[in-house]
Design a protein around this motif. Structure first.
Motif, PDB file in Angstrom:
ATOM      1  N   PRO A 144       0.828  -1.217   0.000  1.00  0.00           N
ATOM      2  CA  PRO A 144       0.000   0.000   0.000  1.00  0.00           C
ATOM      3  C   PRO A 144       0.861   1.265   0.000  1.00  0.00           C
ATOM      4  O   PRO A 144       1.901   1.340   0.659  1.00  0.00           O
ATOM      5  CB  PRO A 144      -0.802  -0.122   1.292  1.00  0.00           C
ATOM      6  CG  PRO A 144      -0.803  -1.575   1.623  1.00  0.00           C
ATOM      7  CD  PRO A 144       0.533  -2.085   1.153  1.00  0.00           C
ATOM      8  N   LEU A 145       0.400   2.238  -0.776  1.00  0.00           N
ATOM      9  CA  LEU A 145       1.072   3.528  -0.854  1.00  0.00           C
ATOM     10  C   LEU A 145       0.493   4.459   0.202  1.00  0.00           C
ATOM     11  O   LEU A 145      -0.731   4.647   0.266  1.00  0.00           O
ATOM     12  CB  LEU A 145       0.885   4.135  -2.249  1.00  0.00           C
ATOM     13  CG  LEU A 145       1.420   5.546  -2.471  1.00  0.00           C
ATOM     14  CD1 LEU A 145       2.943   5.590  -2.325  1.00  0.00           C
ATOM     15  CD2 LEU A 145       0.992   6.074  -3.841  1.00  0.00           C
ATOM     16  N   GLU A 146       1.355   5.046   1.008  1.00  0.00           N
ATOM     17  CA  GLU A 146       0.903   5.974   2.044  1.00  0.00           C
ATOM     18  C   GLU A 146       0.652   7.346   1.416  1.00  0.00           C
ATOM     19  O   GLU A 146       1.529   7.894   0.742  1.00  0.00           O
ATOM     20  CB  GLU A 146       1.941   6.079   3.152  1.00  0.00           C
ATOM     21  CG  GLU A 146       1.460   6.849   4.358  1.00  0.00           C
ATOM     22  CD  GLU A 146       2.434   6.775   5.526  1.00  0.00           C
ATOM     23  OE1 GLU A 146       1.987   6.936   6.670  1.00  0.00           O
ATOM     24  OE2 GLU A 146       3.647   6.571   5.273  1.00  0.00           O
ATOM     25  N   VAL A 147      -0.529   7.887   1.648  1.00  0.00           N
ATOM     26  CA  VAL A 147      -0.925   9.160   1.046  1.00  0.00           C
ATOM     27  C   VAL A 147      -1.378  10.114   2.143  1.00  0.00           C
ATOM     28  O   VAL A 147      -2.186   9.751   3.012  1.00  0.00           O
ATOM     29  CB  VAL A 147      -2.050   8.967   0.007  1.00  0.00           C
ATOM     30  CG1 VAL A 147      -2.413  10.302  -0.632  1.00  0.00           C
ATOM     31  CG2 VAL A 147      -1.634   7.959  -1.064  1.00  0.00           C
ATOM     32  N   PHE A 148      -0.867  11.331   2.085  1.00  0.00           N
ATOM     33  CA  PHE A 148      -1.239  12.402   3.007  1.00  0.00           C
ATOM     34  C   PHE A 148      -2.160  13.386   2.296  1.00  0.00           C
ATOM     35  O   PHE A 148      -1.979  13.665   1.106  1.00  0.00           O
ATOM     36  CB  PHE A 148       0.015  13.160   3.467  1.00  0.00           C
ATOM     37  CG  PHE A 148       0.846  12.444   4.485  1.00  0.00           C
ATOM     38  CD1 PHE A 148       0.960  12.943   5.769  1.00  0.00           C
ATOM     39  CD2 PHE A 148       1.528  11.280   4.161  1.00  0.00           C
ATOM     40  CE1 PHE A 148       1.745  12.295   6.719  1.00  0.00           C
ATOM     41  CE2 PHE A 148       2.314  10.632   5.098  1.00  0.00           C
ATOM     42  CZ  PHE A 148       2.423  11.132   6.380  1.00  0.00           C
ATOM     43  N   VAL A 149      -3.100  13.928   3.038  1.00  0.00           N
ATOM     44  CA  VAL A 149      -3.933  15.012   2.512  1.00  0.00           C
ATOM     45  C   VAL A 149      -3.151  16.318   2.651  1.00  0.00           C
ATOM     46  O   VAL A 149      -2.729  16.698   3.751  1.00  0.00           O
ATOM     47  CB  VAL A 149      -5.266  15.102   3.261  1.00  0.00           C
ATOM     48  CG1 VAL A 149      -6.058  16.331   2.793  1.00  0.00           C
ATOM     49  CG2 VAL A 149      -6.085  13.834   3.048  1.00  0.00           C
ATOM     50  N   ASP A 150      -2.974  16.989   1.537  1.00  0.00           N
ATOM     51  CA  ASP A 150      -2.272  18.270   1.521  1.00  0.00           C
ATOM     52  C   ASP A 150      -3.261  19.381   1.825  1.00  0.00           C
ATOM     53  O   ASP A 150      -4.330  19.468   1.195  1.00  0.00           O
ATOM     54  CB  ASP A 150      -1.630  18.472   0.142  1.00  0.00           C
ATOM     55  CG  ASP A 150      -0.657  19.630   0.099  1.00  0.00           C
ATOM     56  OD1 ASP A 150      -0.168  20.044   1.170  1.00  0.00           O
ATOM     57  OD2 ASP A 150      -0.378  20.121  -1.007  1.00  0.00           O
ATOM     58  N   ILE A 151      -2.932  20.244   2.790  1.00  0.00           N
ATOM     59  CA  ILE A 151      -3.802  21.342   3.228  1.00  0.00           C
ATOM     60  C   ILE A 151      -3.261  22.661   2.691  1.00  0.00           C
ATOM     61  O   ILE A 151      -2.085  22.986   2.891  1.00  0.00           O
ATOM     62  CB  ILE A 151      -3.852  21.418   4.771  1.00  0.00           C
ATOM     63  CG1 ILE A 151      -4.133  20.060   5.400  1.00  0.00           C
ATOM     64  CG2 ILE A 151      -4.839  22.486   5.223  1.00  0.00           C
ATOM     65  CD1 ILE A 151      -5.525  19.596   5.337  1.00  0.00           C
ATOM     66  N   ASP A 152      -4.101  23.424   2.021  1.00  0.00           N
ATOM     67  CA  ASP A 152      -3.695  24.740   1.512  1.00  0.00           C
ATOM     68  C   ASP A 152      -3.581  25.723   2.677  1.00  0.00           C
ATOM     69  O   ASP A 152      -4.553  25.950   3.397  1.00  0.00           O
ATOM     70  CB  ASP A 152      -4.744  25.234   0.507  1.00  0.00           C
ATOM     71  CG  ASP A 152      -4.443  26.632  -0.013  1.00  0.00           C
ATOM     72  OD1 ASP A 152      -3.275  27.057   0.058  1.00  0.00           O
ATOM     73  OD2 ASP A 152      -5.387  27.296  -0.493  1.00  0.00           O
ATOM     74  N   PRO A 153      -2.406  26.354   2.869  1.00  0.00           N
ATOM     75  CA  PRO A 153      -2.261  27.344   3.934  1.00  0.00           C
ATOM     76  C   PRO A 153      -2.705  28.744   3.525  1.00  0.00           C
ATOM     77  O   PRO A 153      -2.465  29.709   4.257  1.00  0.00           O
ATOM     78  CB  PRO A 153      -0.760  27.317   4.212  1.00  0.00           C
ATOM     79  CG  PRO A 153      -0.158  27.027   2.881  1.00  0.00           C
ATOM     80  CD  PRO A 153      -1.115  26.097   2.179  1.00  0.00           C
ATOM     81  N   GLY A 154      -3.307  28.846   2.350  1.00  0.00           N
ATOM     82  CA  GLY A 154      -3.811  30.135   1.911  1.00  0.00           C
ATOM     83  C   GLY A 154      -3.066  30.756   0.754  1.00  0.00           C
ATOM     84  O   GLY A 154      -3.433  31.842   0.300  1.00  0.00           O
TER      85      GLY A 154
END
Length: 383
Positions: A144-154
């Motif tokens: 399995p590939l580990e995936v992070f949710v990227d959060i826009d800082p603005g």
């Protein structure tokens, strides 16, 4: 002949010879190993004291050798801006690589899946449902590939733009058999270079409160992020104090270029990190009183910052000005009376990441002695 062997052909005989820095062909990227080691140890100690995991950003140095020093000092792994950087570091057996920009094209996703299948703890970010679907289709449930949710800082560069989008994307990742939800990433790049510490802290407080709300929304949905990754050299002290990030992506602390040296990284304390990276240049013409010409121009430095400062080899107060692709001017009253053709001038690096990418190798010194030559392993790995 490889690039590194070419540099060793030019300079290999200088390794270990006292005072050999003065005999390097110029312009040359010089790395002070004593300072580098101190910087690495200082950051590792700060992270360990706060219980945060350290995953330094290799986009700064692009070097397997420096990555190995960071791992030896306690880093969990390394961050990479691009897939090509991760491939270069993986070839040097650097573990736990995290790609901090989305990987979206079909050929790149195929490479990503192949790299992940090799093992070693690869992870990547995503901010788009179609991208997550493509990652899930390419990866294997066996690896399995580990995936992070990227959060826009603005800054509207990458990252989801709302807590609702973060929850939906995290759920999509968690529900895919070939993916594993790794957590969230939030990199506040704009805040890293706010020069005054109190103003930077105030800006990061606001960003951190927004991140807390995102984490709360994910937790309420049963998707508490195992890892919250982000931060940077400019904000790491504040990030550690606030305690929301449990992984730091600091990068430039290893070199401390002009942009970060202009920032107060602490409040009321001596700067914790020192300049370790330099460009040595040589006078090639000295026919005009107020200036001499050196062999370092636009091809020797990134030009997205102020011109490099003159650190040594010229009168106090001397300034540098670009004079074209191959040349620069060192300017000071009567400077050509004190400097002659062949003299060395030591110049600062205004912005380390893109400047490093202009060079094939680091010429590593202790004091004024060349002790090794390291390749810029991931030079040019822009995709």
């Amino acid at each position: 002949m490889s690039v590194l062997s070419d540099d060793r052909r030019l300079h290999g005989q200088l390794i270990g010879r006292q005072g050999s820095r003065a005999d390097l062909n110029t312009p040359v990227l010089v790395l002070d190993l004593d300072v580098l080691e101190r910087n690495i140890a200082t950051m590792a100690k700060a992270a360990a004291a706060s219980g945060a995991r350290l995953r330094p950003h290799a986009k700064t140095h692009k070097s397997v050798d420096i990555a190995r020093l960071q791992i030896a000092a306690g880093a969990f792994g390394l961050c990479c801006a691009k897939l090509g950087e991760a491939e270069a570091l993986a070839a040097g057996d650097i573990p736990n690589l995290h790609i901090t920009s989305p990987v979206v094209s079909a050929p790149a996703i195929a490479r990503l899946a192949a790299l992940n299948a090799r093992g070693g703890g690869l992870s990547v970010v995503a901010d788009d449902p179609d991208n997550v679907a493509a990652l899930a289709a390419a990866a294997s449930p066996d690896h399995p590939l580990e995936v992070f949710v990227d959060i826009d800082p603005g800054i509207r560069r990458t990252g989801v733009a709302s807590d609702e989008a973060a929850v939906a994307l995290a759920r999509q990742i968690a529900d895919a058999p070939a993916l594993r939800f790794g957590g969230v990433q939030k990199y506040c790049g704009r805040e890293q270079h706010i020069e005054e510490f109190a103003a930077r802290r105030e800006a990061i407080l606001a960003q951190t409160e927004a991140l807390r709300r995102t984490i709360a929304a994910l937790t309420e949905a049963g998707l508490a992020p195992p890892v919250v990754t982000g931060g940077g050299t400019g904000t790491h002290r504040i990030d550690l104090e606030l305690g929301v990030f449990n992984e730091l992506q600091v990068g430039s602390y290893v070199f401390m270029d002009d942009q970060y040296l202009a920032c107060g990284l602490t409040e009321g304390e001596e700067p914790p990190y020192e300049r370790s990276l330099f460009v040595d240049a040589r006078v090639v013409s000295a026919n005009h009183g107020p200036l001499v010409t050196v062999d370092a121009g636009f091809k020797a430095f990134s030009t997205d910052a102020d011109p490099p400062a003159v650190l040594d080899g010229a009168p106090a107060g001397a300034k540098f000005a670009f004079m074209g692709d191959e040349h620069g001017a060192v300017i000071a009253p009567g400077v050509s009376e004190g400097l002659k053709v062949g003299d060395l001038v030591r110049l600062a690096v205004p912005h380390c990441d893109p400047t490093v990418n202009l060079y094939d190798s680091y010429h590593v010194v202790r004091g004024d002695t060349v002790v090794d030559i390291w390749p810029v392993s991931a030079r040019g790995r822009s995709r």
